[in-house]
Write a protein that holds these residues in place. Structure first.
Motif: not given
Length: 296
Positions: A223-234
């Motif tokens: 989840i953290a990896r996906c949010m980092q990719k899409e939103y630029g943050c954890s």
């Protein structure tokens, strides 16, 4: 696969477009540093072009974007009559050519925020990723949009027509971005959007990484990896920014005590709220309220 990553705002700007024919034995012209992006889409035939070390064979239903700061050169003569749409556009903000195949390392913890420029209602930038070379998902739809652009050329001196051109150009970018979404990328975006939706619905409540993972049926690290990719943050940072954004609205629109606002937006301790607010906004909640109060 290489992607053109554009930071928005501002939106990319359409300049001009057209339809080109390359005869059998002909080549796409070689050019250097033309200062605008050049989008080329083949409707029939195939042309061959290079950019630095990259080589592209652009057949029917395929598209390539050539950079404004590189030398572009023909690598081979066309073997048959080839028709292409072309479009020049400008990117006024930050952009870069990236290869996102390698997933970045992400943390479940909240990183130290950068120094913030304090604004009452800040614009949150986002990024659009467009494949530099792709096979279109729906070529005929793309051709229809280009035909509409060409029909507007004779009226491009009229403001309403120029606005319509920009709207059509955004649809072109949307179609290009969709063509670059693999199943893995779509799954990543879906996961990130589900996580963001859950956090927005439950930001007033305590939310842990494990709880978020249980709710979405994904491992917290994924989840953290996906949010980092899409939103630029954890997820932690996303939740913190969301809570502070809600607090900023309440500070400006109400006279409620700061401790009450802290609890209302999900902070259990007023001291932690004040510290988090100061790290993100560069000032205390009280100073923020005073700065944007009427008459100050």
């Amino acid at each position: 696969m290489a992607f053109l990553e554009i930071t928005i705002p501002p939106l990319p700007h359409y300049i001009t477009s057209g339809l080109n024919s390359i005869p059998q034995g002909g080549q796409h012209p070689s050019r250097s540093h033309i200062q605008v992006f050049d989008l080329l889409i083949t409707t029939s035939g195939c042309f061959y072009i290079g950019e630095d070390d990259a080589r592209f064979e652009v057949g029917a239903g395929q598209a390539v974007i050539l950079r404004p700061d590189r030398y572009h050169f023909a690598t081979k003569e066309c073997e048959e009559l080839t028709h292409t749409y072309w479009l020049h556009f400008h990117v006024g903000g930050a952009w870069g050519l990236i290869n996102p195949s390698a997933a970045p390392l992400v943390s479940l913890e909240d990183p130290t925020p950068k120094e913030a420029k304090v604004e009452a209602f800040a614009v949150e930038p986002f990024t659009m990723r467009i494949p530099q070379f792709t096979t279109l998902q729906h070529p005929e739809k793309m051709y229809e949009v280009f035909d509409q652009l060409l029909q507007l050329q004779s009226r491009s001196h009229v403001s309403s027509a120029r606005f319509a051109q920009q709207q059509l150009f955004q649809e072109i970018l949307h179609q290009l971005a969709a063509s670059g979404e693999t199943d893995h990328a779509s799954a990543s975006r879906t996961c990130a959007e589900k996580a963001a939706s859950y956090l927005r619905q439950h930001f007033r409540e305590p939310v842990s990484a494990k709880q978020l993972g249980d709710e979405l049926n994904f491992h917290p690290v994924y989840i953290a990896r996906c949010m980092q990719k899409e939103y630029g943050c954890s997820p932690v940072t996303y939740l913190l920014k969301l809570r502070v954004a809600q607090a900023k609205l309440l500070l400006l629109q109400t006279e409620r005590p700061i401790a009450h606002i802290a609890q209302e937006v999900g902070f259990e301790q007023a001291a932690y709220f004040a510290a988090s607010f100061a790290r993100l906004e560069g000032m205390s909640p009280r100073s923020y309220r005073q700065q944007f109060s009427q008459g100050t």
